[in-house]
Design an enzyme around this catalytic site. Structure first.
Site, PDB file in Angstrom:
ATOM      1  N   TYR A 122      11.311 -21.037  -0.972  1.00 30.18           N
ATOM      2  CA  TYR A 122      12.007 -20.377   0.134  1.00 30.18           C
ATOM      3  C   TYR A 122      13.149 -21.207   0.713  1.00 30.18           C
ATOM      4  O   TYR A 122      14.295 -20.784   0.698  1.00 30.18           O
ATOM      5  CB  TYR A 122      11.008 -20.014   1.246  1.00 30.18           C
ATOM      6  N   HIS A 150      10.307 -14.603   4.814  1.00 32.15           N
ATOM      7  CA  HIS A 150       9.115 -14.844   4.019  1.00 32.15           C
ATOM      8  C   HIS A 150       8.533 -16.257   4.086  1.00 32.15           C
ATOM      9  O   HIS A 150       7.366 -16.476   3.746  1.00 32.15           O
ATOM     10  CB  HIS A 150       9.491 -14.535   2.555  1.00 32.15           C
ATOM     11  N   ASP A 175      -6.480  -2.389  -9.025  1.00 38.05           N
ATOM     12  CA  ASP A 175      -5.257  -3.192  -9.128  1.00 38.05           C
ATOM     13  C   ASP A 175      -4.901  -3.432 -10.601  1.00 38.05           C
ATOM     14  O   ASP A 175      -3.739  -3.304 -10.998  1.00 38.05           O
ATOM     15  CB  ASP A 175      -5.434  -4.540  -8.407  1.00 38.05           C
ATOM     16  N   SER A 189      -3.417 -14.142  -4.067  1.00 37.04           N
ATOM     17  CA  SER A 189      -3.617 -14.925  -2.848  1.00 37.04           C
ATOM     18  C   SER A 189      -4.400 -16.206  -3.138  1.00 37.04           C
ATOM     19  O   SER A 189      -5.414 -16.182  -3.834  1.00 37.04           O
ATOM     20  CB  SER A 189      -4.394 -14.078  -1.841  1.00 37.04           C
TER      21      SER A 189
HETATM   22  N1  COA Z   1     -15.299  -0.824 -10.676  1.00 37.24           N
HETATM   23  C1  COA Z   1     -15.304  -0.206  -9.474  1.00 37.24           C
HETATM   24  N2  COA Z   1     -14.660  -0.697  -8.392  1.00 37.24           N
HETATM   25  C2  COA Z   1     -13.974  -1.844  -8.545  1.00 37.24           C
HETATM   26  C3  COA Z   1     -13.930  -2.527  -9.765  1.00 37.24           C
HETATM   27  C4  COA Z   1     -14.643  -1.965 -10.868  1.00 37.24           C
HETATM   28  N3  COA Z   1     -14.656  -2.566 -12.065  1.00 37.24           N
HETATM   29  N4  COA Z   1     -13.186  -3.636  -9.607  1.00 37.24           N
HETATM   30  C5  COA Z   1     -12.771  -3.646  -8.325  1.00 37.24           C
HETATM   31  N5  COA Z   1     -13.266  -2.577  -7.680  1.00 37.24           N
HETATM   32  C6  COA Z   1     -13.086  -2.225  -6.262  1.00 37.24           C
HETATM   33  C7  COA Z   1     -13.224  -3.445  -5.351  1.00 37.24           C
HETATM   34  O1  COA Z   1     -14.585  -3.647  -4.995  1.00 37.24           O
HETATM   35  C8  COA Z   1     -12.375  -3.044  -4.168  1.00 37.24           C
HETATM   36  O2  COA Z   1     -13.098  -2.135  -3.372  1.00 37.24           O
HETATM   37  P1  COA Z   1     -12.649  -1.722  -1.862  1.00 37.24           P
HETATM   38  O3  COA Z   1     -11.524  -0.743  -1.982  1.00 37.24           O
HETATM   39  O4  COA Z   1     -13.864  -1.094  -1.313  1.00 37.24           O
HETATM   40  O5  COA Z   1     -12.273  -3.004  -1.192  1.00 37.24           O
HETATM   41  C9  COA Z   1     -11.245  -2.270  -4.803  1.00 37.24           C
HETATM   42  O6  COA Z   1     -11.752  -1.803  -6.043  1.00 37.24           O
HETATM   43  C10 COA Z   1      -9.984  -3.066  -5.006  1.00 37.24           C
HETATM   44  O7  COA Z   1     -10.177  -4.096  -5.957  1.00 37.24           O
HETATM   45  P2  COA Z   1      -9.037  -4.488  -7.003  1.00 37.24           P
HETATM   46  O8  COA Z   1      -8.194  -3.308  -7.253  1.00 37.24           O
HETATM   47  O9  COA Z   1      -9.670  -5.132  -8.171  1.00 37.24           O
HETATM   48  O10 COA Z   1      -8.113  -5.480  -6.234  1.00 37.24           O
HETATM   49  P3  COA Z   1      -8.377  -6.608  -5.176  1.00 37.24           P
HETATM   50  O11 COA Z   1      -8.637  -5.988  -3.851  1.00 37.24           O
HETATM   51  O12 COA Z   1      -9.376  -7.587  -5.677  1.00 37.24           O
HETATM   52  O13 COA Z   1      -6.927  -7.259  -5.120  1.00 37.24           O
HETATM   53  C11 COA Z   1      -5.196  -8.797  -5.664  1.00 37.24           C
HETATM   54  C12 COA Z   1      -6.374  -7.956  -6.195  1.00 37.24           C
HETATM   55  C13 COA Z   1      -4.624  -9.618  -6.765  1.00 37.24           C
HETATM   56  C14 COA Z   1      -4.131  -7.858  -5.117  1.00 37.24           C
HETATM   57  C15 COA Z   1      -5.754  -9.691  -4.525  1.00 37.24           C
HETATM   58  O14 COA Z   1      -6.719 -10.557  -5.041  1.00 37.24           O
HETATM   59  C16 COA Z   1      -4.703 -10.553  -3.898  1.00 37.24           C
HETATM   60  O15 COA Z   1      -4.530 -11.683  -4.281  1.00 37.24           O
HETATM   61  N6  COA Z   1      -4.010 -10.016  -2.870  1.00 37.24           N
HETATM   62  C17 COA Z   1      -2.967 -10.735  -2.149  1.00 37.24           C
HETATM   63  C18 COA Z   1      -1.628 -10.467  -2.784  1.00 37.24           C
HETATM   64  C19 COA Z   1      -0.522 -10.866  -1.869  1.00 37.24           C
HETATM   65  O16 COA Z   1      -0.539 -11.907  -1.252  1.00 37.24           O
HETATM   66  N7  COA Z   1       0.466  -9.974  -1.783  1.00 37.24           N
HETATM   67  C20 COA Z   1       1.530 -10.127  -0.862  1.00 37.24           C
HETATM   68  C21 COA Z   1       2.704 -10.771  -1.423  1.00 37.24           C
HETATM   69  S1  COA Z   1       4.000 -10.756  -0.229  1.00 37.24           S
END
Ligand code: COA
Length: 637
Positions: free
Chosen positions: A118, A354, A441, A467
């Site tokens: 940044y 950011h 995701d 994250s």
């Molecule tokens: N079967 C059924 N459900 C599942 C599943 C599976 N195999 N795998 C995951 N799920 C569910 C999870 O339990 C979760 O449930 P919820 O909606 O009840 O919380 C949901 O699906 C979402 O999970 P998933 O899609 O795998 O993503 P995540 O929430 O783990 O997120 C990242 C993944 C990478 C986005 C997250 O770990 C991260 O790092 N986020 C931050 C990113 C960031 O900083 N962005 C901003 C940049 S400016």
């Protein structure tokens, strides 16, 4: 810039990469100085970011290159990597130094990261670094409605501020593990300040006299608005409304030079212009008022209109860069960490700088604002007269005028170059991948891989933010979404010679490979930040840069044609950002239960890319993937 949240072309300078010395009155961008109560004990309990084993990173790096470089390149890189990690070689030496650094810092990465991603990044923060955030269109269409809404928004943010002041924010969790909350304490009352070669971030919340006012900009004129009464209570919504009316009455027309446009410049140009601007004492004091304010409220004038289906795309542009000089780009201070933007026609959202934080804390704040806005106004307004908000004065010399004209031209060129499409995909949301036992995701990321492949017929280096907040002062690492498994999947999907069962198997393998990479990244075992750390050590120790960092594979790996990020929220909003390379796309998405919001960007000057085309391809690909799953009995993996 590469991935927002990394979305920065991280160039490690071969000489003195950390040569930027923070003046002692500046607070560190990644601060550890909260010293009391629950916050500190929570933070202390978090683990430190690990340094992954060298061999593991080398192997994973080579695996990540497979889908994006050609065979000969990969062969050459394998030799370089073998030499790099050989016993007693330069890799081992760098690894030892990095491990030592990890032992005596709270987080071996964070401060480096903020610097290279940044503060040393010289492109304009607008479009290239600051994300925009678009809230659903609100129910007002006139000035009265705009000010009423803005007054309540101020009250809502102050309510959130009370929670941070009292260290009463609920701790967040990811996969059952508590997250670092530091970023929440960095976003209010802070501002980026331009400097030659490197900027800084000043956080006034931690000063001995934290600010008790916000800044407001209307018709390009800035105001200081006190938002607390003498007894420390926040102004009521009615009081705030009355004050905003006074601000608007004393800035009825746009007959002022748009000083704020200077913040949209390339950072070195802005640093020069900043020195010119602040040479005058009045200007300096006005700038400091903006920098110190809790946040900036932008009361926008008219914005371009378009067909109803383009509403969100146009709103995204208003949030990201203001639409150019004839619209609202001059009604901003892009260095301000938090700018809330309220248009005249129900459009509202935010733009944020950011360096201090990723999207999720900002979105949580926005969720709080939206929830607060639903509550009725309860507090009766005291009858004490309020002093007139202070209009900030600027003396515009011919030299400053020239700087403003140059910034206006550059801003307009950038605004014309950016193509932005917001899509509300409403056929399904997280529910469908979940029903098929897939990570939503990972499913969406594989959609992006396939949509890109369908247009461009190759796999590109792809960035997704992961994250690192499971660790103290953690920011992000990279999930490399293009994998060998994703390449096999996208190549097979439209191949008429392949059976559907095979395609489903390949989809599952690709989705699972992505989820494994995600798990690895959020637990501090990904490739990119470790490689960056090794590079930074080499530069600090004045070693020549190892060849693994100078070969063509590395350059390809760092050229993120797809820069993506998931930013989930309770509110039906979407974040947006620009591409990080000239021939790339920026894709931000918010998966809700039954629909998915996407913001897709590209540059018009690039003949290869087209945000609208990719947005359409994403919608079609999501539907095609669902159809395939529904039509095919699942085979065993
Ligand atoms: N079967 C059924 N459900 C599942 C599943 C599976 N195999 N795998 C995951 N799920 C569910 C999870 O339990 C979760 O449930 P919820 O909606 O009840 O919380 C949901 O699906 C979402 O999970 P998933 O899609 O795998 O993503 P995540 O929430 O783990 O997120 C990242 C993944 C990478 C986005 C997250 O770990 C991260 O790092 N986020 C931050 C990113 C960031 O900083 N962005 C901003 C940049 S400016």
């Amino acid at each position: 810039m590469w991935g927002i949240c990394t979305r920065t072309m991280v160039k490690v300078r071969t000489s003195n990469p950390c040569g930027f010395v923070k003046p002692c009155h500046l607070v560190k961008p990644v601060s550890t100085t909260r010293i009391t109560g629950r916050y500190l004990s929570h933070q202390k309990g978090l683990p430190s970011l690990p340094v992954p084993p060298l061999k593991q990173t080398c192997e994973r790096y080579l695996a990540a290159l497979e889908p994006i470089v050609d065979v000969e390149e990969l062969k050459h890189t394998k030799e370089l990597v073998r030499d790099f990690q050989t016993a007693g070689g330069v890799g081992e030496r760098l690894q030892r130094s990095l491990e030592k650094r990890a032992q005596h810092t709270e987080n071996w990465l964070s401060e480096w990261w903020v610097q290279v991603a940044y503060l040393q990044y010289r492109m304009p923060v607008v479009v290239h670094s600051n994300p925009g955030l678009i809230l659903p269109r609100m129910n007002f269409r006139d000035k009265h409605g705009q000010l009423r809404f803005a007054a309540k928004l101020i009250a809502a943010v102050l309510d959130f501020k009370t929670m941070t002041d009292n260290e009463a924010l609920p701790v967040e969790y990811l996969g059952g593990r508590p997250l670092c909350m530091n970023q929440y304490y960095e976003v209010l009352s802070s501002c980026r300040v331009p400097g030659q070669k490197s900027d800084s971030v000043v956080n006034h919340a931690k000063s001995s006299r934290p600010p008790s006012y916000i800044a407001v900009v209307h018709n390009f004129e800035f105001f200081k608005l006190d938002v607390y009464n003498r007894d420390g209570s926040a102004l009521t919504v009615d009081q705030l409304y009355a004050q905003l009316e006074r601000i608007c009455s004393s800035s009825v027309q746009r007959n002022t030079e748009p000083v704020g446009i200077l913040t949209s410049q390339n950072r070195d140009s802005w640093a020069r212009a900043y020195a010119n601007l602040t040479r005058d004492q009045t200007n300096k004091e006005s700038v400091q008022v903006i920098q110190r304010s809790v946040f900036l409220l932008c009361l926008d004038g008219a914005a371009p209109r378009g067909a109803a289906e383009m509403y969100r795309s146009i709103a995204a542009i208003q949030m990201l860069h203001g639409g150019g000089c004839q619209w609202n780009s001059g009604n901003r201070w892009f260095d301000k960490t938090l700018q809330f933007i309220v248009g005249e026609d129900g459009t509202c959202g935010a733009n944020y700088e950011h360096a201090p934080a990723e999207g999720p804390p900002i979105v949580t704040l926005l969720d709080h604002v939206v929830e607060y806005m639903r509550k009725p106004d309860m507090a009766p307004s005291p009858t004490v007269p309020l002093s007139m908000p202070q209009k900030l004065q600027f003396k515009i010399t011919p030299e400053i005028k020239k700087d403003i004209e140059e910034a206006k031209n550059k801003m307009d060129t950038l605004a014309q170059d950016l193509d932005m499409r917001v899509v509300i995909f409403d056929h399904f949301g997280k529910n469908i991948p979940k029903a098929h036992n897939m990570s939503p995701d990972a499913f969406i990321q594989m959609t992006l891989q396939l949509a890109f492949y369908r247009i461009h017929h190759f796999c590109c280096s792809t960035y997704e933010s992961a994250s690192l907040r499971m660790f103290r002062l953690g920011r992000t690492d990279t999930i490399r979404s293009a994998s060998s498994a994703s390449a096999a999947f996208v190549k097979a999907f439209d191949d008429p010679c392949k059976q559907n069962t095979e395609k489903v198997d390949l989809m599952l393998k690709a989705v699972n490979a992505h989820r494994s990479y995600t798990n690895m990244a959020v637990s501090g075992q990904a490739v990119d930040r470790h490689l960056l750390g090794l590079k930074m050590v080499a530069a600090e120790e004045k070693l020549s840069l190892p060849e693994v960092f100078t070969d063509s594979s590395y350059a390809k790996a760092m050229h993120y044609q797809l820069s993506t990020s998931q930013v989930p929220s309770k509110t039906d909003c979407v974040m947006c950002f620009g591409p990080v390379v000239s021939n790339g796309y920026g894709v931000c998405y918010n998966p809700m239960d039954d629909h998915i919001n996407f913001a897709v960007s590209s540059f018009n000057t690039c003949g290869e890319t087209d945000a609208g085309r990719l947005a359409q391809a994403i919608e079609k690909t999501l539907l095609d993937m669902k159809t395939l799953l529904e039509q095919s009995p699942r085979s065993k993996l």
